[in-house]
Design an enzyme around this catalytic site. Structure first.
Site, PDB file in Angstrom:
ATOM      1  N   LEU A   1      -0.083 -19.148 -21.060  1.00 23.07           N
ATOM      2  CA  LEU A   1      -0.005 -17.769 -21.537  1.00 23.07           C
ATOM      3  C   LEU A   1       1.370 -17.197 -21.233  1.00 23.07           C
ATOM      4  O   LEU A   1       1.964 -17.485 -20.193  1.00 23.07           O
ATOM      5  CB  LEU A   1      -1.075 -16.911 -20.854  1.00 23.07           C
ATOM      6  CG  LEU A   1      -2.520 -17.379 -21.033  1.00 23.07           C
ATOM      7  CD1 LEU A   1      -3.480 -16.309 -20.545  1.00 23.07           C
ATOM      8  CD2 LEU A   1      -2.826 -17.754 -22.467  1.00 23.07           C
TER       9      LEU A   1
ATOM     10  N   ASN B   1      -3.133 -24.120 -13.101  1.00 28.25           N
ATOM     11  CA  ASN B   1      -2.447 -23.750 -11.861  1.00 28.25           C
ATOM     12  C   ASN B   1      -2.577 -22.264 -11.520  1.00 28.25           C
ATOM     13  O   ASN B   1      -1.796 -21.731 -10.738  1.00 28.25           O
ATOM     14  CB  ASN B   1      -0.959 -24.114 -11.982  1.00 28.25           C
ATOM     15  CG  ASN B   1      -0.265 -23.344 -13.093  1.00 28.25           C
ATOM     16  OD1 ASN B   1      -0.917 -22.902 -14.042  1.00 28.25           O
ATOM     17  ND2 ASN B   1       1.030 -23.157 -12.996  1.00 28.25           N
ATOM     18  N   GLU B   2      -3.563 -21.573 -12.116  1.00 29.58           N
ATOM     19  CA  GLU B   2      -3.640 -20.115 -11.992  1.00 29.58           C
ATOM     20  C   GLU B   2      -3.567 -19.617 -10.556  1.00 29.58           C
ATOM     21  O   GLU B   2      -2.878 -18.641 -10.268  1.00 29.58           O
ATOM     22  CB  GLU B   2      -4.921 -19.579 -12.649  1.00 29.58           C
ATOM     23  CG  GLU B   2      -4.865 -19.480 -14.158  1.00 29.58           C
ATOM     24  CD  GLU B   2      -5.036 -20.800 -14.892  1.00 29.58           C
ATOM     25  OE1 GLU B   2      -5.190 -21.838 -14.222  1.00 29.58           O
ATOM     26  OE2 GLU B   2      -5.007 -20.792 -16.124  1.00 29.58           O
TER      27      GLU B   2
ATOM     28  N   GLY C   1      -2.682 -22.089 -19.558  1.00 30.02           N
ATOM     29  CA  GLY C   1      -3.183 -21.926 -20.921  1.00 30.02           C
ATOM     30  C   GLY C   1      -2.837 -23.113 -21.817  1.00 30.02           C
ATOM     31  O   GLY C   1      -3.563 -23.411 -22.776  1.00 30.02           O
TER      32      GLY C   1
HETATM   33  N1  CO8 Z   1       5.534 -17.141 -19.915  1.00 29.79           N
HETATM   34  C1  CO8 Z   1       6.694 -16.536 -20.215  1.00 29.79           C
HETATM   35  N2  CO8 Z   1       7.901 -17.103 -19.981  1.00 29.79           N
HETATM   36  C2  CO8 Z   1       7.922 -18.331 -19.450  1.00 29.79           C
HETATM   37  C3  CO8 Z   1       6.752 -19.014 -19.120  1.00 29.79           C
HETATM   38  C4  CO8 Z   1       5.502 -18.366 -19.375  1.00 29.79           C
HETATM   39  N3  CO8 Z   1       4.329 -18.951 -19.128  1.00 29.79           N
HETATM   40  N4  CO8 Z   1       7.089 -20.196 -18.597  1.00 29.79           N
HETATM   41  C5  CO8 Z   1       8.424 -20.264 -18.602  1.00 29.79           C
HETATM   42  N5  CO8 Z   1       8.943 -19.145 -19.106  1.00 29.79           N
HETATM   43  C6  CO8 Z   1      10.344 -18.820 -19.343  1.00 29.79           C
HETATM   44  C7  CO8 Z   1      11.170 -18.852 -18.064  1.00 29.79           C
HETATM   45  O1  CO8 Z   1      11.073 -17.622 -17.368  1.00 29.79           O
HETATM   46  C8  CO8 Z   1      12.539 -19.101 -18.623  1.00 29.79           C
HETATM   47  O2  CO8 Z   1      12.990 -17.866 -19.164  1.00 29.79           O
HETATM   48  P1  CO8 Z   1      14.581 -17.502 -19.232  1.00 29.79           P
HETATM   49  O3  CO8 Z   1      15.160 -18.539 -20.166  1.00 29.79           O
HETATM   50  O4  CO8 Z   1      14.612 -16.124 -19.779  1.00 29.79           O
HETATM   51  O5  CO8 Z   1      15.109 -17.610 -17.829  1.00 29.79           O
HETATM   52  C9  CO8 Z   1      12.282 -20.023 -19.790  1.00 29.79           C
HETATM   53  O6  CO8 Z   1      10.914 -19.839 -20.144  1.00 29.79           O
HETATM   54  C10 CO8 Z   1      12.491 -21.489 -19.488  1.00 29.79           C
HETATM   55  O7  CO8 Z   1      11.755 -21.827 -18.346  1.00 29.79           O
HETATM   56  P2  CO8 Z   1      12.222 -22.976 -17.342  1.00 29.79           P
HETATM   57  O8  CO8 Z   1      13.678 -22.870 -17.115  1.00 29.79           O
HETATM   58  O9  CO8 Z   1      11.324 -22.920 -16.148  1.00 29.79           O
HETATM   59  O10 CO8 Z   1      11.945 -24.276 -18.224  1.00 29.79           O
HETATM   60  P3  CO8 Z   1      11.686 -25.757 -17.692  1.00 29.79           P
HETATM   61  O11 CO8 Z   1      11.827 -26.624 -18.887  1.00 29.79           O
HETATM   62  O12 CO8 Z   1      12.510 -26.074 -16.489  1.00 29.79           O
HETATM   63  O13 CO8 Z   1      10.159 -25.763 -17.211  1.00 29.79           O
HETATM   64  C11 CO8 Z   1       7.834 -25.204 -17.417  1.00 29.79           C
HETATM   65  C12 CO8 Z   1       9.140 -25.534 -18.141  1.00 29.79           C
HETATM   66  C13 CO8 Z   1       7.342 -26.429 -16.668  1.00 29.79           C
HETATM   67  C14 CO8 Z   1       6.817 -24.824 -18.475  1.00 29.79           C
HETATM   68  C15 CO8 Z   1       8.095 -24.051 -16.423  1.00 29.79           C
HETATM   69  O14 CO8 Z   1       8.776 -23.011 -17.112  1.00 29.79           O
HETATM   70  C16 CO8 Z   1       6.857 -23.467 -15.840  1.00 29.79           C
HETATM   71  O15 CO8 Z   1       6.252 -24.063 -14.949  1.00 29.79           O
HETATM   72  N6  CO8 Z   1       6.468 -22.275 -16.333  1.00 29.79           N
HETATM   73  C17 CO8 Z   1       5.365 -21.532 -15.783  1.00 29.79           C
HETATM   74  C18 CO8 Z   1       4.111 -21.987 -16.400  1.00 29.79           C
HETATM   75  C19 CO8 Z   1       2.961 -21.239 -15.839  1.00 29.79           C
HETATM   76  O16 CO8 Z   1       2.761 -21.108 -14.656  1.00 29.79           O
HETATM   77  N7  CO8 Z   1       2.141 -20.741 -16.750  1.00 29.79           N
HETATM   78  C20 CO8 Z   1       0.969 -20.029 -16.360  1.00 29.79           C
HETATM   79  C21 CO8 Z   1       0.747 -18.851 -17.276  1.00 29.79           C
HETATM   80  S1  CO8 Z   1      -0.804 -18.086 -16.877  1.00 29.79           S
HETATM   81  C22 CO8 Z   1      -1.948 -18.832 -17.908  1.00 29.79           C
HETATM   82  O17 CO8 Z   1      -1.626 -19.543 -18.807  1.00 29.79           O
HETATM   83  C23 CO8 Z   1      -3.419 -18.582 -17.694  1.00 29.79           C
HETATM   84  C24 CO8 Z   1      -3.681 -17.296 -17.082  1.00 29.79           C
HETATM   85  C25 CO8 Z   1      -5.157 -16.940 -17.012  1.00 29.79           C
HETATM   86  C26 CO8 Z   1      -5.302 -15.466 -16.684  1.00 29.79           C
HETATM   87  C27 CO8 Z   1      -6.365 -15.157 -15.775  1.00 29.79           C
HETATM   88  C28 CO8 Z   1      -6.271 -13.733 -15.248  1.00 29.79           C
HETATM   89  C29 CO8 Z   1      -7.579 -13.150 -14.859  1.00 29.79           C
END
Ligand code: CO8
Length: 307
Positions: free
Chosen positions: A113, A182-183, A158
């Site tokens: 997400l 990984n939430e 997500g």
């Molecule tokens: N949302 C928005 N932006 C993101 C996200 C994301 N999920 N993930 C990465 N980005 C952005 C980064 O901030 C970065 O932005 P900028 O270029 O402006 O600095 C850009 O994308 C690139 O990110 P990275 O440099 O980290 O890219 P890498 O290629 O090194 O790594 C990964 C890619 C592995 C995907 C890494 O970015 C990562 O681990 N991201 C986080 C993923 C994550 O934790 N997602 C969880 C989202 S929550 C969800 O999906 C379920 C929630 C359920 C809700 C329940 C509530 C009750």
């Protein structure tokens, strides 16, 4: 343009699969016949929207959805809406029997997400966003079509949910790729239907371990725990996905669909029954100061990690 949004809006309100799969299929073909443009004016071609490309091969009946939202295929409201519309189009197309879901972004399947949709937003926006997340899952988990995830990169949260909603998961054999829910690591909690989705794939004990610790599995560990069905070399992933698809499509549709429905209906119904309260829970949870703080820190951490 094959279908308008208003025809899509009239889709079956309770998801796609029904325990009486044949009836649901009959319903589908009647609707299709009345809505399709006449055959002579109907041309097959790939359709590309902003966040994904969809290509249907009418010879094989297989569509490939390729996510293409830089930098990381995060699931924004716009992305989710587009995804649900595309799934609906394919579902209503009687020539489409299977979907392969993959990514065109190197090393990333989907980052899950879009955290920006959950941080600093109004309750109204959060509610609308969460409904779109539910819709994406309902369309994918409840699809009558065969769905295969060709996971050609990392797939947290997500992104993992999308893969879990498919019938079969093939992951690129690369030790750098990780997948999981990984939430808890973000200080948030995977909702019950995320939990149900993973239980249905890896079982209760492994889910408890996985969800409490917010585990991200390497490709090989994901295979060991059963989170993915197969690992293949990166450059073979699409050919392999299409070959697995042809095995699934060799089964008569009606028998496979009714079986899928028997397996999935209770899980789908749980969300359909609790849809509004689930949205309310999400809005209440995400609006808490402590949760907003956790998300802010997580976003900062992502940005710092980069620099
Ligand atoms: N949302 C928005 N932006 C993101 C996200 C994301 N999920 N993930 C990465 N980005 C952005 C980064 O901030 C970065 O932005 P900028 O270029 O402006 O600095 C850009 O994308 C690139 O990110 P990275 O440099 O980290 O890219 P890498 O290629 O090194 O790594 C990964 C890619 C592995 C995907 C890494 O970015 C990562 O681990 N991201 C986080 C993923 C994550 O934790 N997602 C969880 C989202 S929550 C969800 O999906 C379920 C929630 C359920 C809700 C329940 C509530 C009750």
């Amino acid at each position: 343009m094959f279908w308008t949004q208003s025809t899509l809006g009239a889709a079956h309100p309770s998801g796609n699969l029904s325990l009486h799969g044949i009836k649901s299929l009959q319903y589908k073909s009647t609707r299709i016949l009345s809505q399709l443009p006449c055959k002579s004016s109907y041309q097959r071609r790939p359709f590309s929207n902003k966040n994904m490309t969809v290509e249907l091969d009418s010879n094989t009946g297989v569509a490939v959805i390729q996510m293409k939202k830089p930098p990381v295929n995060s699931l924004s409201l716009e992305f989710l809406t587009e995804f649900a519309i595309n799934m609906e189009k394919l579902e209503m197309d009687r020539e489409c029997r299977g979907v392969v879901l993959t990514s065109s972004i190197p090393k990333i399947f989907s980052a899950g997400l879009d955290i920006n949709e959950m941080y600093g937003k109004t309750p109204e926006h959060s509610g609308e966003f969460w409904r779109a997340v539910q819709e994406m899952w309902l369309k994918l988990y409840g699809s009558n079509m065969v769905t295969i995830a060709a996971i050609n990169g990392s797939s947290p949260a997500g992104g993992c949910l999308m893969a879990l909603a498919c019938d079969y998961r093939i992951m690129a054999d690369n030790p750098k790729y990780a997948i999981g829910l990984n939430e808890t690591k973000l200080g948030i909690v995977a909702p019950f239907w995320f939990k149900d989705s993973i239980i249905n794939v890896i079982g209760r004990r492994a889910t408890e371990h996985s969800l409490q610790l917010g585990l991200m599995y390497s490709a090989s560990d994901a295979l060991k725990v059963g989170l993915v069905d197969q690992l293949v070399p990166q450059d073979k992933i699409m050919t392999h996905a299409l070959s697995v698809m042809s095995e699934w499509l060799a089964i008569p549709d009606h028998a496979r669909q009714i079986t899928k429905s028997m397996m999935r209906k209770p899980t789908l119904d749980r969300l359909l029954t609790n849809r509004e309260s689930d949205i309310q829970n999400f809005v209440n949870f995400i609006s808490k100061d402590s949760i907003q703080k956790s998300l802010q820190l997580y976003l900062e951490m992502l940005k710092q990690r980069k620099s």
